[in-house]
Design a protein around this motif. Structure first.
Motif, PDB file in Angstrom:
ATOM      1  N   ALA A   1      17.503   0.048  -0.205  1.00  0.00           N
ATOM      2  CA  ALA A   1      16.484   1.104  -0.176  1.00  0.00           C
ATOM      3  C   ALA A   1      15.091   0.523  -0.370  1.00  0.00           C
ATOM      4  N   VAL A   2      14.123   1.172   0.247  1.00  0.00           N
ATOM      5  CA  VAL A   2      12.722   0.803   0.076  1.00  0.00           C
ATOM      6  C   VAL A   2      12.026   1.872  -0.775  1.00  0.00           C
ATOM      7  N   ASN A   3      10.989   1.477  -1.472  1.00  0.00           N
ATOM      8  CA  ASN A   3      10.313   2.372  -2.412  1.00  0.00           C
ATOM      9  C   ASN A   3       8.993   2.878  -1.820  1.00  0.00           C
ATOM     10  N   VAL A   4       8.874   4.214  -1.700  1.00  0.00           N
ATOM     11  CA  VAL A   4       7.623   4.832  -1.233  1.00  0.00           C
ATOM     12  C   VAL A   4       7.296   5.972  -2.194  1.00  0.00           C
ATOM     13  N   HIS A   5       6.673   5.633  -3.304  1.00  0.00           N
ATOM     14  CA  HIS A   5       6.357   6.644  -4.320  1.00  0.00           C
ATOM     15  C   HIS A   5       5.189   7.529  -3.899  1.00  0.00           C
ATOM     16  N   ASP A   6       4.363   7.043  -2.955  1.00  0.00           N
ATOM     17  CA  ASP A   6       3.231   7.846  -2.467  1.00  0.00           C
ATOM     18  C   ASP A   6       3.679   9.173  -1.877  1.00  0.00           C
ATOM     19  N   ILE A   7       4.916   9.237  -1.419  1.00  0.00           N
ATOM     20  CA  ILE A   7       5.454  10.506  -0.911  1.00  0.00           C
ATOM     21  C   ILE A   7       5.247  11.608  -1.938  1.00  0.00           C
ATOM     22  N   PHE A   8       5.367  11.254  -3.219  1.00  0.00           N
ATOM     23  CA  PHE A   8       5.217  12.230  -4.292  1.00  0.00           C
ATOM     24  C   PHE A   8       3.777  12.338  -4.791  1.00  0.00           C
ATOM     25  N   THR A   9       3.105  11.216  -4.945  1.00  0.00           N
ATOM     26  CA  THR A   9       1.821  11.229  -5.662  1.00  0.00           C
ATOM     27  C   THR A   9       0.641  11.675  -4.816  1.00  0.00           C
ATOM     28  N   TYR A  10       0.730  11.544  -3.504  1.00  0.00           N
ATOM     29  CA  TYR A  10      -0.423  11.809  -2.654  1.00  0.00           C
ATOM     30  C   TYR A  10      -0.819  13.278  -2.695  1.00  0.00           C
ATOM     31  N   LEU A  11      -2.085  13.541  -3.001  1.00  0.00           N
ATOM     32  CA  LEU A  11      -2.609  14.906  -3.027  1.00  0.00           C
ATOM     33  C   LEU A  11      -3.302  15.189  -1.696  1.00  0.00           C
ATOM     34  N   ALA A  12      -2.763  16.128  -0.952  1.00  0.00           N
ATOM     35  CA  ALA A  12      -3.272  16.426   0.384  1.00  0.00           C
ATOM     36  C   ALA A  12      -4.239  17.599   0.365  1.00  0.00           C
ATOM     37  N   THR A  13      -5.161  17.587   1.310  1.00  0.00           N
ATOM     38  CA  THR A  13      -6.006  18.755   1.571  1.00  0.00           C
ATOM     39  C   THR A  13      -5.817  19.150   3.029  1.00  0.00           C
ATOM     40  N   SER A  14      -6.165  20.386   3.336  1.00  0.00           N
ATOM     41  CA  SER A  14      -5.867  20.887   4.682  1.00  0.00           C
ATOM     42  C   SER A  14      -7.092  20.930   5.591  1.00  0.00           C
ATOM     43  N   SER A  15      -8.190  20.327   5.168  1.00  0.00           N
ATOM     44  CA  SER A  15      -9.334  20.208   6.069  1.00  0.00           C
ATOM     45  C   SER A  15      -8.964  19.289   7.228  1.00  0.00           C
ATOM     46  N   PRO A  16      -9.675  19.349   8.359  1.00  0.00           N
ATOM     47  CA  PRO A  16      -9.363  18.429   9.457  1.00  0.00           C
ATOM     48  C   PRO A  16      -9.382  16.972   9.015  1.00  0.00           C
ATOM     49  N   GLU A  17     -10.334  16.629   8.150  1.00  0.00           N
ATOM     50  CA  GLU A  17     -10.418  15.246   7.657  1.00  0.00           C
ATOM     51  C   GLU A  17      -9.219  14.914   6.773  1.00  0.00           C
ATOM     52  N   GLY A  18      -8.830  15.885   5.935  1.00  0.00           N
ATOM     53  CA  GLY A  18      -7.689  15.676   5.053  1.00  0.00           C
ATOM     54  C   GLY A  18      -6.392  15.508   5.818  1.00  0.00           C
ATOM     55  N   VAL A  19      -6.216  16.327   6.852  1.00  0.00           N
ATOM     56  CA  VAL A  19      -5.003  16.239   7.670  1.00  0.00           C
ATOM     57  C   VAL A  19      -4.958  14.906   8.419  1.00  0.00           C
ATOM     58  N   ALA A  20      -6.091  14.486   8.953  1.00  0.00           N
ATOM     59  CA  ALA A  20      -6.135  13.201   9.668  1.00  0.00           C
ATOM     60  C   ALA A  20      -5.808  12.049   8.725  1.00  0.00           C
ATOM     61  N   GLU A  21      -6.317  12.122   7.498  1.00  0.00           N
ATOM     62  CA  GLU A  21      -6.041  11.072   6.521  1.00  0.00           C
ATOM     63  C   GLU A  21      -4.557  11.037   6.164  1.00  0.00           C
ATOM     64  N   LEU A  22      -3.977  12.223   5.933  1.00  0.00           N
ATOM     65  CA  LEU A  22      -2.553  12.293   5.598  1.00  0.00           C
ATOM     66  C   LEU A  22      -1.709  11.720   6.731  1.00  0.00           C
ATOM     67  N   LYS A  23      -1.981  12.134   7.948  1.00  0.00           N
ATOM     68  CA  LYS A  23      -1.187  11.659   9.079  1.00  0.00           C
ATOM     69  C   LYS A  23      -1.310  10.151   9.249  1.00  0.00           C
ATOM     70  N   GLY A  24      -2.529   9.644   9.174  1.00  0.00           N
ATOM     71  CA  GLY A  24      -2.726   8.208   9.337  1.00  0.00           C
ATOM     72  C   GLY A  24      -2.029   7.402   8.260  1.00  0.00           C
ATOM     73  N   LYS A  25      -2.134   7.887   7.021  1.00  0.00           N
ATOM     74  CA  LYS A  25      -1.528   7.170   5.897  1.00  0.00           C
ATOM     75  C   LYS A  25      -0.014   7.084   6.037  1.00  0.00           C
ATOM     76  N   PHE A  26       0.633   8.219   6.293  1.00  0.00           N
ATOM     77  CA  PHE A  26       2.089   8.213   6.284  1.00  0.00           C
ATOM     78  C   PHE A  26       2.698   7.694   7.587  1.00  0.00           C
ATOM     79  N   GLU A  27       2.011   7.846   8.713  1.00  0.00           N
ATOM     80  CA  GLU A  27       2.484   7.179   9.916  1.00  0.00           C
ATOM     81  C   GLU A  27       2.513   5.668   9.702  1.00  0.00           C
TER      82      GLU A  27
END
Length: 284
Positions: free
Chosen positions: A40-66
């Protein structure tokens, strides 16, 4: 209940022997380092990342987790299998990973039912060895884009009596004594999104000898009926940051509720904008 996403420990052990898998441990790095499912690999950011729903926030979330999901080897050919310590101790973090992967359009996702506790209760092997995954190109698509609500979507839902706005936070947050699991005053406002119904997320689970498990279809639908949700009711879920809501999302989808979306920014985002309406005080 015929599970489509939840997978038991024995099934996972067999799957790992027969099919390409990337097993994702969402726990804190120190817990992962002590013992984890072999490989198994460890990705704790799945839990800790605080998302926002602004266009900038969504783009950041998508880029980070992709990028993160590609770095651990998810190319679309592998089944992503996500786990936490147990279904009720990680605030739904494995389910949050499931929801994020669905949102990003990943085709094959499972959640280990019962988490690491169920794996060890089954007597299956564990390891403390570090893992070096082979990176891949993550196959992002738009197929799951409609699952995640933004502020404007939730504002529209507030106006629509046909949509059940379902708050699944802990009781101290629901009754406006606390603003978050991070502390009573972590957010500037305490309360609820107007018109919200409440089912505390723990109610979607029940105790078993291997730890808490998500209830059966009939049991989940019985819980839903207490707030007027049927399989055909549109549901807009929220919690504090989308983790507990993801646990409930998975329970509802497994039970056959057809139209379920998550306001992923949840109370962490909503409470910080004083222009957004809230219900304050006790809900009784």
């Amino acid at each position: 209940m015929t599970q489509t996403t939840l997978i038991g420990p024995a099934e996972l052990a067999e799957l790992m022997e027969t099919d390409p898998c990337v097993v994702i441990d969402t726990r804190a790095p120190e817990a992962y380092a002590a013992d984890h499912i072999p490989g198994a690999v460890n990705v704790h950011d799945i839990f800790t990342y605080l998302a926002t729903s602004s266009p900038e926030g969504v783009a950041e979330l998508k880029g980070k987790f992709e990028a993160e999901f590609g770095a651990i080897g998810l190319s679309g050919k592998e089944t992503a299998v996500i786990y936490e310590q147990s279904m009720n101790t990680g605030f739904g973090q494995s389910c949050r990973g499931y929801f994020l992967l669905q949102y990003l359009g990943y085709p094959k996702i499972k959640v280990l039912h019962g988490g690491f506790e169920a794996w060890t209760a089954a007597g299956l092997p564990v390891s403390s060895d570090p893992v070096s995954p082979t990176p891949a190109t993550f196959p992002a698509s738009e197929t799951g884009i409609g699952l995640m609500m933004d502020v404007n979507d939730m504002l529209e839902a507030v106006k629509d009596d046909g949509v059940v706005k379902l708050d699944v936070r802990d009781i101290d947050e629901w009754i406006a004594e606390s603003s978050s699991p991070y502390g009573k005053d972590f957010c500037p406002r305490k309360g609820r999104i107007p018109g919200a119904k409440w089912i505390e997320w723990y109610r979607m689970m029940k105790p078993t000898p291997s730890g808490p498990m998500i209830k059966s279809k009939s049991e989940v639908l019985a819980e839903c009926a207490t707030v007027g949700i049927t399989p055909d009711t549109p549901v807009a879920l929220y919690c504090f940051k989308g983790a507990r809501a993801s646990n409930t999302y998975l329970a509802l989808k497994e039970a056959g509720v057809k139209d379920v979306k998550i306001y992923f920014g949840s109370w962490n985002e909503w409470s910080r904008d004083p222009s957004l309406p809230i219900e304050e005080g006790a809900p009784y």
